[in-house]
Design a protein around this motif. Sequence first.
Motif, PDB file in Angstrom:
ATOM      1  N   SER A 133       0.816  -1.212   0.000  1.00 33.86           N
ATOM      2  CA  SER A 133       0.000   0.000   0.000  1.00 33.86           C
ATOM      3  C   SER A 133       0.853   1.266   0.000  1.00 33.86           C
ATOM      4  CB  SER A 133      -0.927   0.009   1.228  1.00 33.86           C
ATOM      5  OG  SER A 133      -0.169  -0.043   2.435  1.00 33.86           O
ATOM      6  N   LEU A 188      -2.570   9.936 -11.836  1.00 36.48           N
ATOM      7  CA  LEU A 188      -2.420   8.697 -12.580  1.00 36.48           C
ATOM      8  C   LEU A 188      -3.199   8.737 -13.888  1.00 36.48           C
ATOM      9  CD1 LEU A 188      -0.933   5.995 -12.161  1.00 36.48           C
ATOM     10  CD2 LEU A 188      -3.073   5.059 -11.288  1.00 36.48           C
ATOM     11  N   LEU A 208      -2.697   2.921 -15.997  1.00 31.00           N
ATOM     12  CA  LEU A 208      -2.560   1.831 -15.039  1.00 31.00           C
ATOM     13  C   LEU A 208      -2.766   0.517 -15.776  1.00 31.00           C
ATOM     14  CD1 LEU A 208      -2.354   0.665 -12.157  1.00 31.00           C
ATOM     15  CD2 LEU A 208      -4.845   0.979 -11.969  1.00 31.00           C
ATOM     16  N   ILE A 211      -5.800  -5.581  -5.414  1.00 29.29           N
ATOM     17  CA  ILE A 211      -5.231  -4.296  -5.832  1.00 29.29           C
ATOM     18  C   ILE A 211      -5.559  -3.265  -4.754  1.00 29.29           C
ATOM     19  CG2 ILE A 211      -5.300  -2.485  -7.584  1.00 29.29           C
ATOM     20  CD1 ILE A 211      -6.153  -4.644  -9.599  1.00 29.29           C
ATOM     21  N   VAL A 217     -10.694   2.907  -8.170  1.00 29.01           N
ATOM     22  CA  VAL A 217      -9.863   2.939  -9.382  1.00 29.01           C
ATOM     23  C   VAL A 217     -10.731   3.150 -10.610  1.00 29.01           C
ATOM     24  CG1 VAL A 217      -8.290   1.621 -10.845  1.00 29.01           C
ATOM     25  CG2 VAL A 217      -8.086   1.487  -8.340  1.00 29.01           C
ATOM     26  N   LEU A 249      -4.607   8.272  -6.374  1.00 27.28           N
ATOM     27  CA  LEU A 249      -3.478   8.888  -7.074  1.00 27.28           C
ATOM     28  C   LEU A 249      -4.029   9.803  -8.169  1.00 27.28           C
ATOM     29  CD1 LEU A 249      -1.108   5.779  -7.330  1.00 27.28           C
ATOM     30  CD2 LEU A 249      -0.873   7.745  -5.801  1.00 27.28           C
ATOM     31  N   LEU A 251       1.793   3.782 -14.213  1.00 26.53           N
ATOM     32  CA  LEU A 251       2.108   2.605 -13.403  1.00 26.53           C
ATOM     33  C   LEU A 251       1.834   1.355 -14.230  1.00 26.53           C
ATOM     34  CD1 LEU A 251       2.894   1.199 -10.779  1.00 26.53           C
ATOM     35  CD2 LEU A 251       0.525   1.486  -9.996  1.00 26.53           C
ATOM     36  N   ILE A 261       2.857   2.098  -2.073  1.00 27.42           N
ATOM     37  CA  ILE A 261       2.959   2.608  -3.434  1.00 27.42           C
ATOM     38  C   ILE A 261       2.032   3.801  -3.633  1.00 27.42           C
ATOM     39  CG2 ILE A 261       1.159   1.261  -4.615  1.00 27.42           C
ATOM     40  CD1 ILE A 261       3.278   0.632  -6.781  1.00 27.42           C
ATOM     41  N   CYS A 262       1.020   3.895  -2.807  1.00 26.26           N
ATOM     42  CA  CYS A 262       0.052   4.996  -2.914  1.00 26.26           C
ATOM     43  C   CYS A 262       0.614   6.317  -2.389  1.00 26.26           C
ATOM     44  CB  CYS A 262      -1.225   4.646  -2.168  1.00 26.26           C
ATOM     45  SG  CYS A 262      -2.029   3.144  -2.782  1.00 26.26           S
ATOM     46  N   CYS A 280      -6.262   2.308  -2.393  1.00 29.45           N
ATOM     47  CA  CYS A 280      -5.731   3.674  -2.364  1.00 29.45           C
ATOM     48  C   CYS A 280      -5.144   4.112  -3.711  1.00 29.45           C
ATOM     49  CB  CYS A 280      -4.672   3.809  -1.267  1.00 29.45           C
ATOM     50  SG  CYS A 280      -3.276   2.669  -1.422  1.00 29.45           S
ATOM     51  N   ILE A 281      -4.928   3.163  -4.639  1.00 22.34           N
ATOM     52  CA  ILE A 281      -4.429   3.552  -5.961  1.00 22.34           C
ATOM     53  C   ILE A 281      -5.394   4.527  -6.632  1.00 22.34           C
ATOM     54  CG2 ILE A 281      -4.034   2.674  -8.310  1.00 22.34           C
ATOM     55  CD1 ILE A 281      -2.566   0.338  -7.151  1.00 22.34           C
TER      56      ILE A 281
END
Length: 509
Positions: free
Chosen positions: A450, A482, A485, A472, A500, A479, A461, A452-453, A475-476
Amino acid sequence: MRMRDVWVFPFLFLFSSAFPITLPLHSVSAAAVLTTSYRHYLSNIGECDALLQFSNSFNIKENAPGYYCVVLSSISSHPKTASWKNGTDCCSWDGVTCHIATNQVIGLDLACSWLRGPLHSNSTLFSLPSLQRLNLAGNDFYGSPISPSFGIFTGMTHLNLSYSQFSGPIPLDMISQLSSLITLDLSYINPLITIGDDHSLRRLVGNLTQLRELVLDGVGMSRISLVSLSNLSSTLTSLSLQQCSLTGTLPNNIFHLPRLRSLSLYANSDLIGSLPQTNWSTSSLVSLVLSDTKFHGPIPASVGNLTSMKILDLSYAKFTGPIPLTLGNLAHLTDLDLGSNTLGSTMEFEMFARLKSLQLLSLQYNNLSVLLQSNGNCSFPMLKVLMLSSCRLTGATFPYFLNSSAELEELDLSRNMISGGIPDWIGRVGRDTLALLDLSSNNFTREIPSSICQLSSLSDLDLFDNGFSGSIPRCIGNLSNLLKLDVSINSFAGEIPSSVCQESSIMVL
């Protein structure tokens, strides 16, 4: 000085003649200074008028500077001439420099000044015969030809007409007469501008014996014999011929110019050459860019003698053989790009351990096998770009040394055989700077951490074709930058988080 002051001085002169006045010593000194200032003002009033007429011959347009001033240049873009006022001393104007004794205009720097309009041969610019430095870069002169009137500036030492939308042939015969030139920059004047006369180029090279910097980027030179460059001035410190459509074989003596510090031949895709198999220990080179050319052959081990080298870019060329271990001696290197050649060998990544100033390192798309230890002594605290795609990082894990790279902006480790998981400390690697993270086509496993967020600047990404498992991270979707993905061909469980799917900025999923 205001214009009304011009009328005050004659009145004071008549008054003082009729009624002599004895002044204290300090008053006499002040009057002398004032009189000297007034004489200086009168001495250059004609040149001030010429500058005003020159300024008034153009429109001021904010979009006139274009790409050069907005993207490439560190110059502040603003309309310098807008502050010029009639009746004031032009030596105090923005962009104007005057001789300290004669008050003649000797310097004019109007780079990125929003000027738009034609520059004619009868322009009052050419009424400034003492001009030594002229910078008109980043303006729009509407496709005007480069006037032969520039030849009047016989004392010119610095001339910059780059990115200025002139047209027609470059009058090299006229420029050759400016024998005092130290710096000449005619880069990207116009996409169609060319040098078609081999004789004129030879004359230019032969006459400008004081030249230190020559920049002709974007000037078409496909008809020029490269032999014309054999007699470049021994005073030359910087030569840039990027995107000039050069063809043929580059004379090797260019590499041996005694004071040459910077050489860039980028994007001359038909230019042939090789790096001399010489000692290089006497070379002053600090920057060497041969990318996107047909330079070929091995990289000599003696290149490691270029101990002042900061930029070495040999990418997208035809170099072969191993990467010399001696490159690890170039402790001042900031940019090392050897990508997209046919270099082939097995090499230890630790050879770069001494290069603590590295900001860019690219070895991608060669025939290399790079041995990367799971731990060691490497650290690159200045690193911003690392490109190791297709380097056969067999059996390696996520590079440990990136733990020290807090300013990382781009990381491409794709198409290798890296195994294990993404470390939890990934969130500290370029936390506010990392925009590209490409780990595709590896053997990564485990869950995506996590942390990574925490990469708030991430825009791309790519985790395609790995063995990631678990879910997955939700929290992505937070971003906000972004745009791309790709998590396909993995072993994820569950659904793609709604956060997402709802993120409107993601263009590819």
